[in-house]
Motif scaffolding. Sequence first.
Motif, PDB file in Angstrom:
ATOM      1  N   SER A 129       0.848  -1.201   0.000  1.00 43.61           N
ATOM      2  CA  SER A 129       0.000   0.000   0.000  1.00 43.61           C
ATOM      3  C   SER A 129       0.876   1.241   0.000  1.00 43.61           C
TER       4      SER A 129
ATOM      5  N   ASN B 198       0.540   4.158  -1.423  1.00 46.69           N
ATOM      6  CA  ASN B 198      -0.146   5.448  -1.461  1.00 46.69           C
ATOM      7  C   ASN B 198       0.708   6.474  -2.208  1.00 46.69           C
TER       8      ASN B 198
ATOM      9  N   GLN C 139      -4.286   1.465  -5.135  1.00 47.63           N
ATOM     10  CA  GLN C 139      -3.145   1.550  -4.227  1.00 47.63           C
ATOM     11  C   GLN C 139      -2.937   0.307  -3.371  1.00 47.63           C
ATOM     12  N   ASN C 140      -3.982  -0.486  -3.148  1.00 46.16           N
ATOM     13  CA  ASN C 140      -3.929  -1.545  -2.141  1.00 46.16           C
ATOM     14  C   ASN C 140      -3.604  -2.903  -2.763  1.00 46.16           C
TER      15      ASN C 140
ATOM     16  N   PRO D  78      -3.356  -0.419   4.414  1.00 40.43           N
ATOM     17  CA  PRO D  78      -4.420  -0.198   3.430  1.00 40.43           C
ATOM     18  C   PRO D  78      -5.022   1.196   3.548  1.00 40.43           C
ATOM     19  N   THR D  79      -5.113   1.858   2.421  1.00 40.61           N
ATOM     20  CA  THR D  79      -5.585   3.227   2.388  1.00 40.61           C
ATOM     21  C   THR D  79      -6.948   3.299   1.702  1.00 40.61           C
TER      22      THR D  79
ATOM     23  N   ASP E 107      -9.517   3.903  -0.790  1.00 35.22           N
ATOM     24  CA  ASP E 107      -9.401   4.131  -2.232  1.00 35.22           C
ATOM     25  C   ASP E 107     -10.746   4.073  -2.952  1.00 35.22           C
TER      26      ASP E 107
END
Length: 528
Positions: A200, A202, A210-211, A337-338, A340
């Motif tokens: 992740s 980012n 991203q993940n 994890p961001t 998204d």
Amino acid sequence: MKTSILDLLTFAPLVLAFPHGGPHGHPDTLTVSTTSGHVHGKVDPALPNVHQYLGIPYAVPPVGDLRWTAPQLLDQPNAQINATEHPVSCMQYLSNQHNSLYTQEVLEWNLQGLNRTGAISEDCLTVSVWAPSAATSGKGVQRAKPAKDSEGLPVLIFIYGGGFSTGGEDVPGQIPAQWVNRTPDHIVVSFNYRVNIFASPNAAGLGKEQNFGLLDQRAAVEWCQKNIAGFGGDPARMVLWGQSAGAFSVDFYNYAYPTDPIVTGLIMDSGTALTGGYVDPMHSNFTFVADHVGCSGLASKPTQQLACMRNVSATTIENFYATYQESGAAPGISFSPTVDGIVVFSNYTERAFAGLQAKIPAIVGTNAQDGVAFVPYLPTGPTNQTAVLQVLLSEFFCPATETVRLRQQTDRLTYRYLYAGNFSNVSPKPWMGAYHSSELAMIMGTHPDFRGPSTALEYATSHAFQDAYVAFAGDPVDGLAGQDWAPYRVGSGSVREFGGGVAAQDTSVAVDEGYCNGAVPIAVLPTQ
């Protein structure tokens, strides 16, 4: 920047590579044909009931220009794969500089059981399968009752924890070989997925996707759907199960694939999506690392920055990240994890009430002392029990309670457990109790492996936990009725407690639920 605690689908049944025997006419029950190639497994003489297929590549190596891209499932059916040793894990590092429960008391939850980083590589996307020997040899064995006309075994697909920073298939405490050897009526799968900055990043140059670690998890499930029949499994009876970050991942998956989950059930050990996703809108962490590994001055040119970072060796990136984190410098950097809008979302309550979670049964559980490992370590145990309770409630228990409530309000069948075991060979100091991840020793069957023999109650607890998970995997709707385990409703007394003086019993967690205000604790906690 605060470091968080979190720190495709056709089924093609496959047959044995040599359906009438090996290349010289002899039975070859340890070779299975898959989309990744002809996989050659092994049997441990101490565990004769289980065939082990270790480290099967399931995706194209995410290296070079494929670093920070979605996984691509392998399609090389003619390859020969020797799957007899545990594979290397994905890029990561384990800090042993700062004392913790996991570096001072219980090393079995680290890669290879070490007090340092184990074997790692960027080429790491592999899957391991533990299947009953009779599942591929054709010899008679009592199997779990098939659903409808299926002849395959139920499958538990395990996602390891590690705060999205560590973890792998070679963690000794969570290898399920002994479980499958004991009850050869199910299959267990584990797999590697990318973690930390490789999972992740980012990075501004990537756009919304991203993940990649979470996408690896989906790819592994798809690989199982295509290939598990060759190992004797039923692709229509696969349950996705995770612990800690793996449990967060299972719930992320639940919301990310509401209409096409592939799996038929979910199990979340100590974690749900309601613990939250990471947000770094300025992409500052990725830029910070880039500026220190030879890609400086490119923050305003994100495409060039990304291209530059893809040319930096994975070891250089990981070594900088490790050195910086070990230095204790501020600000800290984190890669989890961001949000998204693709596989991680900002409002799970809204998504639940919109019907955007898979309508399949789930087990949601916590450990009685989940918070012990996340307060300052002392050999004699934590001195601030209120802090221990705060971590338990904020990171695990209250998110689990609210997850159950949302599922209840949206008609999703849910079971809930509490693990309360305190066994000296798993929890060597009495104050550790049912600490975070200790339930895995019961489920995987590894409890007698590390600090002396297990007690009769310990074996009974382990067997009760194992049998419940297999029953759920075999039939997520009705399977637990045979274990006298009733679905849970918030405020009821039907939580299944394992190891609290007896192997399994029902108990109430209503008092602890009263400490929660939705997914977070109430403002004032009782003094402990």
